[in-house]
Design a protein around this motif. Sequence first.
Motif, PDB file in Angstrom:
ATOM      1  N   UNK A   1       0.822  -1.204   0.000  1.00 55.73           N
ATOM      2  CA  UNK A   1       0.000   0.000   0.000  1.00 55.73           C
ATOM      3  C   UNK A   1       0.859   1.259   0.000  1.00 55.73           C
ATOM      4  N   UNK A   2       1.897   1.277   0.828  1.00 59.09           N
ATOM      5  CA  UNK A   2       2.766   2.445   0.888  1.00 59.09           C
ATOM      6  C   UNK A   2       3.527   2.634  -0.423  1.00 59.09           C
ATOM      7  N   UNK A   3       4.027   1.556  -0.972  1.00 63.13           N
ATOM      8  CA  UNK A   3       4.790   1.672  -2.219  1.00 63.13           C
ATOM      9  C   UNK A   3       3.905   2.144  -3.370  1.00 63.13           C
ATOM     10  N   UNK A   4       2.660   1.717  -3.367  1.00 61.47           N
ATOM     11  CA  UNK A   4       1.746   2.178  -4.411  1.00 61.47           C
ATOM     12  C   UNK A   4       1.488   3.672  -4.313  1.00 61.47           C
ATOM     13  N   UNK A   5       1.625   4.219  -3.113  1.00 67.53           N
ATOM     14  CA  UNK A   5       1.459   5.662  -2.917  1.00 67.53           C
ATOM     15  C   UNK A   5       2.766   6.427  -3.104  1.00 67.53           C
ATOM     16  N   UNK A   6       3.817   5.717  -3.463  1.00 70.02           N
ATOM     17  CA  UNK A   6       5.089   6.377  -3.718  1.00 70.02           C
ATOM     18  C   UNK A   6       6.042   6.425  -2.547  1.00 70.02           C
ATOM     19  N   UNK A   7       5.672   5.810  -1.417  1.00 70.91           N
ATOM     20  CA  UNK A   7       6.536   5.834  -0.238  1.00 70.91           C
ATOM     21  C   UNK A   7       7.563   4.704  -0.278  1.00 70.91           C
ATOM     22  N   UNK A   8       8.710   4.986   0.306  1.00 72.31           N
ATOM     23  CA  UNK A   8       9.692   3.954   0.595  1.00 72.31           C
ATOM     24  C   UNK A   8       9.653   3.714   2.093  1.00 72.31           C
ATOM     25  N   UNK A   9       9.176   2.564   2.556  1.00 69.30           N
ATOM     26  CA  UNK A   9       9.085   2.315   4.005  1.00 69.30           C
ATOM     27  C   UNK A   9      10.435   2.495   4.682  1.00 69.30           C
ATOM     28  N   UNK A  10      10.421   3.090   5.876  1.00 66.83           N
ATOM     29  CA  UNK A  10      11.659   3.367   6.608  1.00 66.83           C
ATOM     30  C   UNK A  10      11.920   2.286   7.647  1.00 66.83           C
ATOM     31  N   UNK A  11      13.152   2.278   8.165  1.00 65.53           N
ATOM     32  CA  UNK A  11      13.531   1.249   9.135  1.00 65.53           C
ATOM     33  C   UNK A  11      14.324   1.832  10.307  1.00 65.53           C
ATOM     34  N   UNK A  12      14.301   3.138  10.500  1.00 63.32           N
ATOM     35  CA  UNK A  12      15.093   3.730  11.572  1.00 63.32           C
ATOM     36  C   UNK A  12      14.556   3.379  12.957  1.00 63.32           C
ATOM     37  N   UNK A  13      15.457   3.338  13.911  1.00 62.24           N
ATOM     38  CA  UNK A  13      15.062   3.285  15.312  1.00 62.24           C
ATOM     39  C   UNK A  13      14.602   4.684  15.715  1.00 62.24           C
ATOM     40  N   UNK A  14      13.946   4.820  16.877  1.00 65.90           N
ATOM     41  CA  UNK A  14      13.592   6.170  17.323  1.00 65.90           C
ATOM     42  C   UNK A  14      14.798   7.103  17.399  1.00 65.90           C
TER      43      UNK A  14
END
Length: 334
Positions: A295-308
């Motif tokens: 869903x996120x990729x279809x909206x153009x987002x690259x999911x993130x993986x950072x810690x707080x």
Amino acid sequence: MPVTQHLLRWRGAWILAAAALASAAAGLWLSRSGAAAVRFEKPVTIVVTFPPGGGTDLLARRLGAALQQRLGQPVMVENRPGASGNIGARAVAEAVPDGATLLMVNSSFAINPGVYRHLDFDPRRDFKAVFNAGTIASVLVVPEQSSVRDLRDALAGSTAERPLPFASCGNGTPQHMAGEMLAQATHVSLQHVPYKGCGPAITAVAAAQVPLAVVTASSAAPLMAAGRVRAIAITAPARAAQLPDVPTVAEQGVAGFAVEQWHGLLAPAATPEPVVNHLHEALAQILAEPGMQQSLREQGYTPARETPAQFGQLIAADIDRYAAVAARLGLKVD
């Protein structure tokens, strides 16, 4: 029972009780194993600093619905737009730091400190980073009928006397900053033409009212699909999966150029670490689900993986970076 053992047992029970009472305001309790767990005594509210219907709002609602299922309690989205997000940010900065009030922001949060002369809160000290949901790149677009085919073509006709106009989503937006940073990196004269949102900016380019625009990839997608505008460059450090044929700015001769817009959640600064970690873990599990990723990729987002902590460092670095750009431009809002 010996008196000594009785006293030790009583002392241990008193310490556990005191710790539980001290953490109650933060929504924490101590289990029998002594591990910290988290519970919320009221619905979780995600404050969005933009009007309903925009990309940040839609992302907050998508994450909020999933978080409600995972936490097993209500999660509400409240829109508090105004002053480029500063109204909503101040409200969350002053909220009870129990994890039940979160702030959904994008990179504009890091731009505002360098633009606004007076803020009622401190973006560095008044918030704690919780979760970076993902980044979205901006694209440089031209009218479909334009003869421009790449970044070099687009910038070729610009002179100090006749700077090339470029539209953006508004003054002080990440897209405005990306355009100014491109002008600085290429030593090309660009004239900013601000619009009230990415939608009007992309529409103006489609109508050939402006020869170039810097807008979010998601806002450009519908008119690109309709054959009304064409992307010539993407501002991300790598090509986007949704736009594999669009080269990056860096690929076209501007080494090291990378500007992405992040979208994430913050909490009041005094929110306890166990609460932040609990929310982060829940959101990370949501983001790891294949359906959410798609869903996120279809909206153009690259999911993130950072810690707080890593997300907090990203925000701090962007505050410094955008402040330098704003200072060079003399961009200030009273």
